[in-house]
Design a protein around this motif. Structure first.
Motif, short mmCIF file in Angstrom:
data_model
loop_
_atom_site.label_atom_id
_atom_site.label_comp_id
_atom_site.label_asym_id
_atom_site.label_seq_id
_atom_site.Cartn_x
_atom_site.Cartn_y
_atom_site.Cartn_z
N UNK A 227 90.49 30.78 79.70
CA UNK A 227 90.28 31.96 78.83
C UNK A 227 91.41 32.97 79.00
N UNK A 228 91.83 33.16 80.26
CA UNK A 228 92.91 34.13 80.54
C UNK A 228 94.23 33.57 80.02
N UNK A 229 94.47 32.28 80.31
CA UNK A 229 95.72 31.64 79.90
C UNK A 229 95.87 31.64 78.38
N UNK A 230 94.73 31.48 77.71
CA UNK A 230 94.76 31.41 76.25
C UNK A 230 95.24 32.71 75.62
N UNK A 231 95.14 33.82 76.36
CA UNK A 231 95.65 35.10 75.84
C UNK A 231 97.14 35.24 76.13
N UNK A 232 97.75 34.20 76.65
CA UNK A 232 99.19 34.25 76.89
C UNK A 232 99.54 34.63 78.32
N UNK A 233 98.54 34.74 79.19
CA UNK A 233 98.80 35.12 80.58
C UNK A 233 98.57 33.92 81.51
N UNK A 234 99.67 33.32 81.94
CA UNK A 234 99.55 32.16 82.84
C UNK A 234 99.66 32.57 84.30
N UNK A 235 99.80 33.88 84.55
CA UNK A 235 99.91 34.36 85.93
C UNK A 235 98.51 34.53 86.53
N UNK A 236 97.88 33.41 86.78
CA UNK A 236 96.51 33.42 87.31
C UNK A 236 96.51 32.72 88.66
N UNK A 237 95.91 33.38 89.65
CA UNK A 237 95.73 32.77 90.97
C UNK A 237 94.24 32.58 91.16
N UNK A 238 93.84 31.39 91.58
CA UNK A 238 92.42 31.10 91.81
C UNK A 238 92.07 31.46 93.25
N UNK A 239 90.82 31.86 93.47
CA UNK A 239 90.39 32.18 94.84
C UNK A 239 89.04 31.54 95.12
N UNK A 240 89.04 30.60 96.08
CA UNK A 240 87.79 29.99 96.54
C UNK A 240 87.15 30.96 97.53
N UNK A 241 85.92 31.40 97.24
CA UNK A 241 85.27 32.42 98.06
C UNK A 241 83.86 31.99 98.50
N UNK A 242 83.64 30.67 98.47
CA UNK A 242 82.33 30.19 98.92
C UNK A 242 81.36 30.08 97.76
N UNK A 243 80.49 29.10 97.89
CA UNK A 243 79.49 28.86 96.86
C UNK A 243 78.11 28.92 97.49
N UNK A 244 77.10 29.11 96.67
CA UNK A 244 75.72 29.17 97.16
C UNK A 244 75.19 27.80 97.46
N UNK A 245 74.70 27.62 98.67
CA UNK A 245 74.05 26.34 99.00
C UNK A 245 72.76 26.67 99.74
N UNK A 246 72.11 25.64 100.29
CA UNK A 246 70.86 25.85 101.03
C UNK A 246 71.11 26.35 102.44
N UNK A 247 72.38 26.47 102.89
CA UNK A 247 72.69 26.79 104.28
C UNK A 247 72.71 28.30 104.52
N UNK A 248 71.79 28.83 105.34
CA UNK A 248 71.73 30.28 105.53
C UNK A 248 72.60 30.85 106.66
#
Ligand code: PEP
Ligand code: MN
Length: 349
Positions: A227-248
């Motif tokens: 969605x961001x790239x489609x506006x002409x902005x390819x300067x995108x950095x992804x950040x993995x920040x953890x996902x929700x699981x059953x582990x508390x």
């Protein structure tokens, strides 16, 4: 795209699929097996979607072969990208050659606290400053951030320390003012699928740090980047920040495998946030080491001069011994995986 016919499909059923595909300008290659027939489609995938092939008589299944995202995919852009953050003369790379250390307070609370956190970050080797002026809090009663006053503090501290700033924007209406003060716009986990916001940051003329939605698949995350790239902005950095699981035991579960999975399929840089992934300061250093070892392009970490008084996420903020351990890991370990710490262009490392 591949169409799999059911075992009882007739020759007429197959011919009908071929006719439909050709009617939208596509080509269909029929391959007859002993039990099943499969049909390989070549052409414009969007026009094939409109055919609703799954609804045709004799069709058992339809598989997509190419990635649903295009601009962020390596299929069309095989080399991994580097995104530069900061104003001319102080630009810091995030990409495949380097390892970028970003640190700062979870939230901007005061000029003094932000400056002290920035100095801690800088002396530990960080070359980009993080800090939230707009905080997306689960509770409406929790500290929501200082807003524009926070942006002004960040701007002044960035100026004083020479560090480029990354800060979150939570509302499309604030994108312009945040882009005025910040070098990089962060879209947080809770807004990864806020498509209006993604389009607005895509138009803002600044690099974007796109965090993974806490319940998002990697494909959904890359579609958000699209969605961001489609506006002409390819300067995108992804950040993995953890996902929700059953582990508390941890606030989220750090999906460390997302790093190589993303790197195999997308050219965008990807960094790891061990602070928000774990919510625990004792895990930030081990998870940062894991991020370096797995080939991440950087980490983003919370630091605070007095975590016990922090208005947001104190338990995960580093100072003292943990910060020194982290600084040492970031100084030494990237070299083992063929990287060097990322410094501003022109700066002496
Ligand atoms: C943050 O980085 O301050 C933050 C709120 O992170 P996340 O969106 O990953 O929870
Ligand atoms: Mn936080």
């Amino acid at each position: 795209m591949v169409v799999v016919m059911s075992p009882d499909a007739t020759d007429e059923d197959v011919a009908h699929v071929v006719e439909k595909v050709e009617s939208v300008g596509g080509e269909a290659f029929v391959s007859k097996g002993v039990v099943r027939t499969i049909i390989g489609l070549v052409g414009d995938i969007e026009s094939f979607h409109h055919l609703n092939l799954r609804t045709l008589k004799g069709v058992a299944d339809v598989h997509r072969i190419s990635d649903p995202y295009k601009l962020v995919s390596r299929q069309h852009h095989p080399d991994r990208s580097t995104v530069w953050v900061g104003r001319p003369g102080q630009q810091v790379p995030i990409g495949p050659e380097t390892f970028t250390f970003i640190a700062g307070p979870c939230a901007v609370e005061s000029p003094q606290q932000t400056l002290e956190a920035a100095q801690m970050a800088k002396s530990a080797g960080a070359t980009i400053l993080r800090g939230g002026a707009y905080k997306p809090r689960t509770s409406p009663y929790a500290f929501q951030g200082l807003g524009i006053a926070g942006l002004e503090i960040l701007g002044a501290v960035g100026e004083a320390t020479g560090l480029p700033i990354v800060t979150e924007v939570v509302d499309a209406r604030d994108v312009a003012v945040v882009a005025e003060h910040a070098d990089m716009l962060q879209v947080g986990t809770r807004n990864m699928a806020n498509f209006g916001l993604l389009q607005a940051v895509g138009d803002a003329g600044r690099p974007v740090l796109l965090k993974r939605g806490m319940t998002a698949t990697i494909e959904e995350w890359l579609m958000a980047a699209e969605y961001i790239a489609q506006r002409g902005n390819l300067d995108v950095v992804l950040c993995e920040r953890g996902i929700r699981t059953f582990e508390p035991s941890t606030r989220n579960t750090l999906d460390i495998s997302a790093v190589p999975v993303v790197q195999a399929t997308s050219h965008l840089p990807i960094i790891v946030d061990p602070s928000h992934a774990s919510g625990r300061k004792d895990l930030v250093v081990p998870l940062s080491r894991a991020a370096i070892a797995v080939g991440a392009d950087g980490v983003i970490v919370d630091v605070h001069p007095t975590p016990e008084t922090a208005l947001c996420d104190g338990p995960q903020a580093l100072l003292g011994a943990e910060l020194r351990d982290l600084a040492q890991a970031v100084r030494r370990l990237p070299d083992l995986v063929g990287r060097r710490p990322a410094v501003a262009a022109g700066a002496v490392s």
